[in-house]
Enzyme design. Structure first.
Site, PDB file in Angstrom:
ATOM      1  N   PHE A   1       0.822  -1.223   0.000  1.00 53.81           N
ATOM      2  CA  PHE A   1       0.000   0.000   0.000  1.00 53.81           C
ATOM      3  C   PHE A   1       0.853   1.269   0.000  1.00 53.81           C
ATOM      4  O   PHE A   1       0.402   2.326   0.435  1.00 53.81           O
ATOM      5  CB  PHE A   1      -0.981  -0.019   1.176  1.00 53.81           C
ATOM      6  CG  PHE A   1      -1.703  -1.330   1.316  1.00 53.81           C
ATOM      7  CD1 PHE A   1      -2.551  -1.772   0.306  1.00 53.81           C
ATOM      8  CD2 PHE A   1      -1.507  -2.152   2.413  1.00 53.81           C
ATOM      9  CE1 PHE A   1      -3.196  -2.989   0.400  1.00 53.81           C
ATOM     10  CE2 PHE A   1      -2.151  -3.378   2.507  1.00 53.81           C
ATOM     11  CZ  PHE A   1      -2.991  -3.800   1.509  1.00 53.81           C
TER      12      PHE A   1
ATOM     13  N   ILE B   1       2.348  -7.180  -6.036  1.00 53.88           N
ATOM     14  CA  ILE B   1       2.062  -6.740  -4.668  1.00 53.88           C
ATOM     15  C   ILE B   1       0.669  -7.181  -4.216  1.00 53.88           C
ATOM     16  O   ILE B   1       0.118  -6.640  -3.262  1.00 53.88           O
ATOM     17  CB  ILE B   1       2.256  -5.215  -4.512  1.00 53.88           C
ATOM     18  CG1 ILE B   1       1.344  -4.426  -5.457  1.00 53.88           C
ATOM     19  CG2 ILE B   1       3.713  -4.845  -4.773  1.00 53.88           C
ATOM     20  CD1 ILE B   1       1.379  -2.913  -5.225  1.00 53.88           C
TER      21      ILE B   1
ATOM     22  N   THR C   1      -1.786  -7.561  -6.594  1.00 48.27           N
ATOM     23  CA  THR C   1      -2.721  -7.014  -7.559  1.00 48.27           C
ATOM     24  C   THR C   1      -3.011  -7.973  -8.706  1.00 48.27           C
ATOM     25  O   THR C   1      -3.951  -7.768  -9.456  1.00 48.27           O
ATOM     26  CB  THR C   1      -2.134  -5.710  -8.123  1.00 48.27           C
ATOM     27  OG1 THR C   1      -0.736  -5.933  -8.357  1.00 48.27           O
ATOM     28  CG2 THR C   1      -2.278  -4.584  -7.124  1.00 48.27           C
TER      29      THR C   1
ATOM     30  N   ARG D   1      -8.386  -0.180 -20.422  1.00 49.38           N
ATOM     31  CA  ARG D   1      -8.748  -1.556 -20.741  1.00 49.38           C
ATOM     32  C   ARG D   1      -8.417  -2.457 -19.548  1.00 49.38           C
ATOM     33  O   ARG D   1      -7.355  -2.338 -18.947  1.00 49.38           O
ATOM     34  CB  ARG D   1      -7.931  -1.986 -21.949  1.00 49.38           C
ATOM     35  CG  ARG D   1      -8.302  -3.323 -22.532  1.00 49.38           C
ATOM     36  CD  ARG D   1      -7.347  -3.548 -23.690  1.00 49.38           C
ATOM     37  NE  ARG D   1      -7.611  -4.742 -24.428  1.00 49.38           N
ATOM     38  CZ  ARG D   1      -6.716  -5.247 -25.284  1.00 49.38           C
ATOM     39  NH1 ARG D   1      -5.550  -4.641 -25.451  1.00 49.38           N
ATOM     40  NH2 ARG D   1      -6.994  -6.334 -25.939  1.00 49.38           N
ATOM     41  N   ILE D   2      -9.344  -3.313 -19.216  1.00 50.58           N
ATOM     42  CA  ILE D   2      -9.165  -4.209 -18.083  1.00 50.58           C
ATOM     43  C   ILE D   2      -8.586  -5.530 -18.589  1.00 50.58           C
ATOM     44  O   ILE D   2      -9.172  -6.185 -19.459  1.00 50.58           O
ATOM     45  CB  ILE D   2     -10.500  -4.424 -17.351  1.00 50.58           C
ATOM     46  CG1 ILE D   2     -11.025  -3.082 -16.817  1.00 50.58           C
ATOM     47  CG2 ILE D   2     -10.331  -5.436 -16.219  1.00 50.58           C
ATOM     48  CD1 ILE D   2     -10.067  -2.303 -15.925  1.00 50.58           C
TER      49      ILE D   2
ATOM     50  N   LYS E   1      -4.781   1.595 -18.178  1.00 46.73           N
ATOM     51  CA  LYS E   1      -4.420   2.754 -17.360  1.00 46.73           C
ATOM     52  C   LYS E   1      -3.951   2.381 -15.950  1.00 46.73           C
ATOM     53  O   LYS E   1      -3.049   3.003 -15.411  1.00 46.73           O
ATOM     54  CB  LYS E   1      -5.598   3.734 -17.262  1.00 46.73           C
ATOM     55  CG  LYS E   1      -5.880   4.443 -18.589  1.00 46.73           C
ATOM     56  CD  LYS E   1      -6.517   5.827 -18.445  1.00 46.73           C
ATOM     57  CE  LYS E   1      -7.942   5.796 -18.012  1.00 46.73           C
ATOM     58  NZ  LYS E   1      -8.655   7.071 -18.296  1.00 46.73           N
ATOM     59  N   GLY E   2      -4.532   1.404 -15.320  1.00 47.55           N
ATOM     60  CA  GLY E   2      -4.110   1.055 -13.951  1.00 47.55           C
ATOM     61  C   GLY E   2      -5.198   1.326 -12.935  1.00 47.55           C
ATOM     62  O   GLY E   2      -5.927   2.307 -13.045  1.00 47.55           O
TER      63      GLY E   2
ATOM     64  N   GLU F   1      -4.879   2.447  -6.848  1.00 48.41           N
ATOM     65  CA  GLU F   1      -5.181   3.456  -5.834  1.00 48.41           C
ATOM     66  C   GLU F   1      -6.541   4.125  -6.061  1.00 48.41           C
ATOM     67  O   GLU F   1      -7.171   4.613  -5.122  1.00 48.41           O
ATOM     68  CB  GLU F   1      -4.062   4.513  -5.809  1.00 48.41           C
ATOM     69  CG  GLU F   1      -2.748   3.856  -6.178  1.00 48.41           C
ATOM     70  CD  GLU F   1      -1.473   4.406  -5.591  1.00 48.41           C
ATOM     71  OE1 GLU F   1      -1.499   5.032  -4.526  1.00 48.41           O
ATOM     72  OE2 GLU F   1      -0.432   4.169  -6.215  1.00 48.41           O
TER      73      GLU F   1
END
Ligand code: MOS
Length: 739
Positions: free
Chosen positions: A239, A465, A467, A627-628, A700-701, A704
Site C-alpha cells: 500500500f 504486490i 494485484t 482496458r481491463i 491505465k491502472g 489506488e
C-alpha cells in the site's frame, strides 16, 4: 481477435496463497547459519543518546553482535528513496534522536528469542529535549516544500483570479477538513533476509521496488549495483509502505556484512508504526465559490501536512483539485511542517485520498447550499480537459461512471432532505463522491522465452504486490504469442530479470504489460521467422499471418498438411529456446495529454441517533481505468480499495502522546482497520474504456483509484442521515454524539 485479455481468470498463485504454501520474504530461503536481528528503538521524542550500556546484552545467551552509532560502519549515503529529497535516514550514523521509535541499535543473536531478549537488555541514556509532535501546534512552522514530488510538480498552482472571484461569488463554502495520521498495516510485516558472501549481497525483502532496493543498498553500503541481488516472489500487501528502502533493510545488510552471517530481520507490528512510513496528518482549507445554479467560479485548496525533521515528504492533497472540476479561477497550495515524528510516505493514493475527502465533502456542502443534486452538481462542473495543464485527457469516461453508478445504486429514489429517512430507530443516509487518480507509466523491461515443448516463460523484474501481476503477465504474453494461457508461466520478483519500476503510483500494468506484449510479439516473430526460413522444409516461405500455432505445432492455415512441431523446429535449428527482450516506455503523450482514471462512489449508511454508531450498509463504485486485462483480479482491486477507503472514513487513525511523541495505538487491536463485519455489500461496476493514447494496450491502472472518494461518500451519507457534517476523519461515534 482478443481471446485472453479481458477474461476474468483466477489469480495464478491464488491456490498457493489460500493454502498457505506461498513463502513470503522471511520464509523464502533456509540458511543453516542464519542469525536473527532485532532492532532497538528510542524511547524519547527528541534529543540525543548520551550513553549506551550493552554489557548485559553482550552476556546474554546466543548474543553475536550489537550495532550502534558508536560502532556501525559509516555509510556512503543514507537515503531511503529517491522520491524523498533532503532526507538523512537514521541509520546508526550519529546519536541524534529525531522522534520516538527511531532505530538506535541492532542486536544479532542465534535465535529470534535470544535476539529479542538481548535487545531488551540494552540500556540507553539520553539528553532529552521537548518534542513537537502535533501538527496543529506546528502550523506556524509550515513552509513551502523544497522539492515537492521530487521536483515533478509545483507545490502551488493557480489560474484566473480566485480571491476576487470567491469574494464576489453568490454562494460560498469556506471550511477546514482534517485527516489523521494513518498507517498502511499490510498483513505481511516488513521483513528481510540479508546474506553476504564476501563480495555480493543478496536480499530477500518484502518490497514494492526490487530495483529501488537494489539501488539504495548499493549506494548506502558502497557495493556495486551488480553485486546486489534482490529477490521477492510474493508481497503480502504494501500500500506504499514497501515502496521505499526503510532503515531496517540497510541495517540488516550492514549487519550481514559485519557478522558474516545471513541475517533475518522481521519488524513487529509496533515497529511498523514508527519506521516504515505513514500517511501524514493534513489540515485542509477548502473554499468554493459558485453561482446560484452551482456553477463553480472559484476553487481554493490550502493544505498543511507534517513531515519529519530529517527529511521532507509532502502529502500532495491539492493535486486532484487542480484538474477535477471546471473553474476559471483556482488556487492550490501545499505547506509542510517538520515535527518530531517518523517520516510520512506514499500511502495508497497519497494526496488524492486525503484531498478528495476534503474537496468532495466541500462539493456536497455546495450541493446543499445551492439545492442542486450532488451528481448534477458534478455534471454542471464537469471538466472536459485538464484546465490547469491546459491539456486534453487521454481518456475520461466519468459521465458514464456517474450514470451507471447512480442507476445501480438507485440514486434517483433518494429524497434530498436531511435526517428524513428512517429504518426503525436508525437514520438512513446516502451520499456520493467522485474518484480520480493519475495514470502513471514508466520504462519497463520484459523477456519472453519460447521453449521447445511449446510452452513459454515471461519474465520481468517487477513485483506482484497482490494485484495480480503474475496472472496479467501470463495473459498478455499468451495472447501476444498466440499460445494458450496454461502454456505460459510468469516469473517476476528478481532483480536479475529485465528492470521494471516501483509498483507504486498504480503504474505496474501500464508500464510492464506493454513490455510483455512487445517481447512476446518479438519472440513470436522469431519463431515464425525460423519456421518460414530456408532451413525448414515444411513451412518454407510461408507468410507470418498464414501460420497457425496450436498444441505446440505450427501449420499453414492455407494448407494444414504443411506443419512442424515447435520441438522439431528448434531441434533442427539446435535451439533450446527462442528468446526476445523488449523495453517499453512512455512517449510524447506524456507531454501532450493529461492521464487519469476516474470513478464515482455511492454510499449508504445507517446512523444510531443515540449512540452515534455508523454502519455502512451499501457501497457502489463505478470506475473507468482503461482496458481491463483481468476482470476478476481487477474487481478484487476495486473491492480492496473501497474497503481501504471505508477504513479511512470510519475507523483508522494513529494517535500520538504529545508529551513523549509515542504512538499509543501501535497494534491491530488499537489501530482499527475494517473487519469483515464492517464491510457491507460492495457493488463494483467496470465501465468499458480503452486508452490507446496512453499506451498501445489501452491499460491505465487501478490500484489506488478505488479508495479515492470513499471517505467523502460516507461522510456525505452521514450528513444526509443525521444533518451532522463531520469535517475530521475518522467519523467515530464520539464525534457524532458530541456534535
Ligand atoms: Mo502506492 S501509495 O504508490 O504503493
Amino acid at each position: 481477435m482478443d481471446t485472453i485479455i479481458g477474461q476474468g481468470l483466477d489469480r495464478s498463485e491464488g491456490r498457493l496463497k489460500v493454502t498457505g504454501a506461498v513463502r513470503y520474504a522471511a520464509e523464502q530461503v533456509e540458511f543453516a547459519n542464519l542469525a536473527w536481528g532485532v532492532l532497538v528503538q528510542a524511547s524519547i521524542g527528541k534529543g540525543s543518546i548520551s550513553a549506551i550500556d550493552s554489557n548485559a546484552a553482550q552476556q546474554a545467551p546466543g548474543f553475536i553482535a550489537i550495532l550502534t552509532h558508536e560502532n556501525a560502519p559509516r555509510l556512503a549515503s543514507n537515503k531511503a528513496s529517491a522520491m524523498q529529497p533532503g532526507e538523512a535516514y537514521p541509520l546508526l550514523q550519529d546519536n541524534v534522536i529525531h522522534y520516538n521509535g527511531q532505530h538506535v541499535a541492532l542486536v544479532v543473536a542465534e535465535t529470534f528469542e535470544q535476539a529479542t531478549h538481548a535487545a531488551a537488555l540494552v540500556k540507553l541514556s539520553y539528553a532529552e529535549e521537548i518534542p513537537l509532535t502535533r501538527l496543529e501546534r506546528a502550523t506556524d512552522k509550515a513552509k513551502k516544500p523544497k522539492n515537492f514530488r521530487a521536483g515533478d510538480e509545483e507545490p502551488d498552482a493557480s489560474r484566473g483570479n480566485p480571491a476576487a472571484a470567491f469574494a464576489d461569488a453568490a454562494v460560498k463554502i469556506d471550511e477546514t477538513y482534517t485527516t489523521p495520521m494513518e498507517h498502511h498495516n499490510p498483513m505481511e510485516p516488513h521483513a528481510v533476509i540479508a546474506a553476504w558472501d564476501g563480495e555480493a549481497m543478496t536480499l530477500y525483502s518484502s518490497t514494492q521496488a526490487i530495483a529501488g532496493s537494489q539501488k539504495r543498498v548499493s549506494e548506502s553500503l558502497g557495493i556495486p549495483l551488480d553485486k546486489v541481488h534482490v529477490v521477492n516472489l510474493y508481497v503480502g500487501g504494501g500500500f506504499g509502505s514497501k515502496g521505499s528502502t526503510w532503515p531496517h533493510v540497510t541495517l540488516a545488510a550492514m549487519a550481514a556484512r559485519v557478522t558474516r552471517r545471513p541475517i533475518k530481520l522481521v519488524l513487529t507490528r509496533r515497529q511498523m508504526f514508527t519506521a516504515t512510513g505513514y500517511r501524514s496528518k493534513t489540515i485542509q482549507r477548502l473554499r468554493l465559490g459558485a453561482a446560484a445554479d452551482g456553477k463553480l467560479v472559484a476553487v481554493m485548496h490550502d493544505t498543511i501536512a507534517q513531515t519529519a525533521t530529517f527529511g521532507e515528504f509532502v502529502e500532495p492533497s491539492g493535486l486532484a483539485t487542480e484538474m477535477m472540476y471546471s473553474t476559471p479561477n483556482l488556487a492550490v497550495t501545499h505547506r509542510v511542517a517538520a515535527i518530531n515524528v517518523g517520516i510520512p510516505t506514499f500511502m495508497r493514493a497519497p494526496g488524492e485520498a486525503s484531498g478528495m475527502y476534503a474537496l468532495e465533502s466541500a462539493m456536497d456542502e455546495l450541493a446543499y447550499a445551492t439545492g442542486v443534486d450532488p451528481v448534477q452538481l458534478r455534471l454542471i462542473n464537469y471538466a472536459e480537459k485538464d484546465e490547469q495543464k491546459d491539456l486534453p485527457f487521454t481518456s475520461k469516461t466519468l459521465r458514464e461512471c456517474y450514470a451507471q453508478g447512480a442507476a445501480s445504486f438507485g440514486w434517483a429514489q433518494r429524497s434530498p432532505a436531511v435526517r428524513a429517512t428512517r429504518s426503525g430507530s436508525l437514520l438512513i443516509g446516502q451520499g456520493m463522491a467522485s474518484a480520480t487518480y493519475p495514470s502513471n507509466r514508466s520504462e519497463a523491461g520484459a523477456r519472453v522465452r519460447i521453449l521447445s515443448d511449446g510452452s513459454a516463460i515471461v519474465q520481468s523484474g517487477t513485483q506482484d504486490i497482490g494485484t495480480g501481476t503474475y496472472t496479467t503477465m501470463r495473459m498478455v504474453a499468451a495472447e501476444a504469442l498466440g499460445f494458450p494461457y496454461e502454456k505460459v508461466q510468469a516469473q517476476l520478483g528478481d532483480s536479475a530479470f529485465p528492470k521494471a519500476p516501483v509498483s507504486g503510483g498504480s503504474q505496474t500494468s501500464a508500464s510492464v504489460l506493454p513490455a510483455v506484449w512487445a517481447a512476446a510479439k518479438a519472440a513470436r516473430a522469431k519463431l515464425l521467422g525460423l519456421a518460414s526460413g530456408p532451413s525448414n522444409q515444411a513451412l518454407q516461405g510461408a507468410a507470418a499471418d498464414d501460420i497457425l500455432i496450436a498444441d505446440g505445432v505450427l501449420s499453414l492455415k492455407s494448407d494444414p498438411a504443411r506443419k512442424i512441431s515447435i520441438h522439431e523446429l528448434m531441434a533442427s535449428a539446435k535451439l533450446s529456446a527462442i528468446e526476445a527482450k523488449e523495453t517499453a516506455k512512455p512517449g510524447s503523450e506524456k507531454k501532450n495529454y493529461s492521464a487519469h482514471s476516474f470513478g464515482a462512489h455511492f454510499a449508504e449508511v445507517s446512523a444510531d441517533p443515540d449512540l452515534g454508531e455508523i454502519r455502512v450498509t451499501r457501497l457502489t463504485g463505478a470506475f473507468a481505468a482503461g482496458r481491463i486485462v483481468n476482470a476478476k483480479t481487477a474487481r478484487s482491486q476495486y473491492i480492496g480499495g473501497m474497503v481501504y477507503g471505508l477504513g479511512m472514513g470510519l475507523t483508522e487513525a494513529t494517535e500520538i502522546d504529545a508529551r513523549s511523541g509515542r504512538i499509543v495505538n501501535a497494534s491491530l487491536a488499537d489501530y482499527l482497520v475494517p473487519v469483515n463485519a464492517d464491510v457491507p455489500e460492495i457493488t463494483v461496476i467496470q465501465v468499458p474504456e480503452a486508452d490507446t493514447v496512453f499506451n498501445p494496450l489501452g491499460v491505465k491502472g487501478i490500484g489506488e483509484l478505488p479508495m479515492v472518494g470513499v471517505a467523502a461518500a460516507i461522510a456525505n451519507a452521514v450528513y444526509h442521515a443525521t444533518g451532522i457534517r463531520i469535517r475530521d476523519l475518522p467519523i467515530r461515534p464520539d464525534k457524532l454524539v458530541m456534535a
